[in-house]
Design a protein around this motif. Structure first.
Motif: not given
Length: 338
Positions: A240, A242-244, A247, A283, A291-292, A333-334, A337
């Motif tokens: 999570e 990494w997504y945050n 993005y 990604e 997912g990451i 976590g996707m 994004k």
């Protein structure tokens, strides 16, 4: 006891529980530590993001990031049990298996290793294969013994006579138009352009068939066996993060990075994030729909077979002991994004 009194008593107990939880903040948090493989940088951004924005705490974790660096020994700290997780790489964990050290990759944040070869923009080097025409390749010892062996095995024209030691100074490369040097996609090209004013040609080994995972979450088999819930929560929270980081607002994470590494600049951070996105470092492949952090046995086997072919690993090594897929590839976590 009447129903009314029961409700009053229940309300009182719930209130007492809330008061206790508030009075002992963080009492339920599990303390864990994650050792990075170098000084703080954008390439570690998702972990700093999860720390800065409270994601680790949301998952019941009190996380300490143990910064790597030239004099750090974080992999040894993991082996000795002084830290809980480490930023490993698939090659290191397979080597550990061969040495009887029970280290296990539980997530692969970088689907592509950011290792690159860098050439002058006006030297007639347009493809990866063209690098074989150059007189000199500045490579570190580890690169010479691993991916350069892979290059010689998979592409015509590369030869030992091209090799010169790379001392982490771009000066010799800059001065020699007939050379290329190793680097990290997110680092050396930026520094070279700053020094020279020209943009170098960059060739990502991962886009030319060299397939190790990188920037892993690595732990011990004992940690997996005794605290699988902690492992899962650390993996999920980091994903999570990494997504945050990629993005959402990452300013607080970047402040933590610069606090740990005062030499880091906003320009370098912005460049690194842009290149990670442009080249699909985080990604790509399986991470696009799972997912990451996704790890697959097929990806791991491909790299293992490549390294067996150039005699880096023994053919009978049980490489499957170096990783597990049970904590990732769940789409965690996707939805974050944007």
């Amino acid at each position: 006891m009447s129903n009314a009194l029961k409700k009053i008593a229940l309300t009182a107990l719930l209130g007492l529980g809330t008061a206790i939880a508030t009075a002992v903040p963080g009492h339920a948090l599990d303390k864990v530590s994650y050792g990075t493989n170098w000084l703080a940088q954008a390439e570690h951004g998702g972990f700093y993001q999860a720390l800065a924005d409270g994601t680790y705490e949301k998952y019941g974790l009190d996380v300490t990031i143990v910064q790597g660096g030239p004099n750090a020994a974080n992999s040894a700290l993991l082996i000795s049990g002084k830290i809980d997780f480490y930023m490993g790489g698939s090659q290191g964990e397979i080597t550990a298996v061969e040495q009887g050290i029970p280290l296990v990759d539980v997530a692969a944040i970088f689907q592509k290793d950011p290792q690159v070869l860098i050439a002058h923009p006006d030297a007639g080097i347009d493809t990866f294969e063209d690098l074989a025409k150059l007189k000199t390749l500045f490579l570190g010892k580890d690169g010479y013994l691993t991916y350069f062996e892979w290059m010689k095995s998979n592409y015509k024209g590369f030869k030992d006579e091209q090799y010169k030691p790379y001392n982490f100074n771009p000066g010799p490369f800059i001065a020699d138009k007939g050379s290329a040097q190793q680097g990290y996609l997110t680092s050396e090209p930026y520094e070279i352009q700053k020094q020279t004013g020209w943009e170098p040609k960059v060739f990502l080994l991962a886009d030319n068939g060299y397939t190790p995972y990188s920037t892993m979450i690595t732990t011990t088999q004992m940690m997996i066996d005794t605290k699988p819930d902690v492992v899962q929560r650390f993996v999920d929270a980091s994903i999570e993060g990494w997504y945050n980081y990629l993005y959402s607002d990452n300013s607080k994470a970047n402040e933590l990075i610069k606090k740990d590494n005062p030499e880091m600049t906003d320009g370098q951070i912005a460049y690194s994030i842009a290149k990670m996105k442009e080249f699909g470092i985080v990604e790509s492949g399986d991470a696009m729909d799972k997912g990451i952090g996704c790890i697959t046995g097929a990806h791991y086997k491909k790299f293992f077979d490549e390294m067996v072919a150039i005699k880096i690993f023994k053919a009978d090594t049980d490489y499957t002991k170096a990783f597990t897929t049970k904590f990732v590839c769940k789409g965690t976590g996707m939805s974050l994004k944007k």
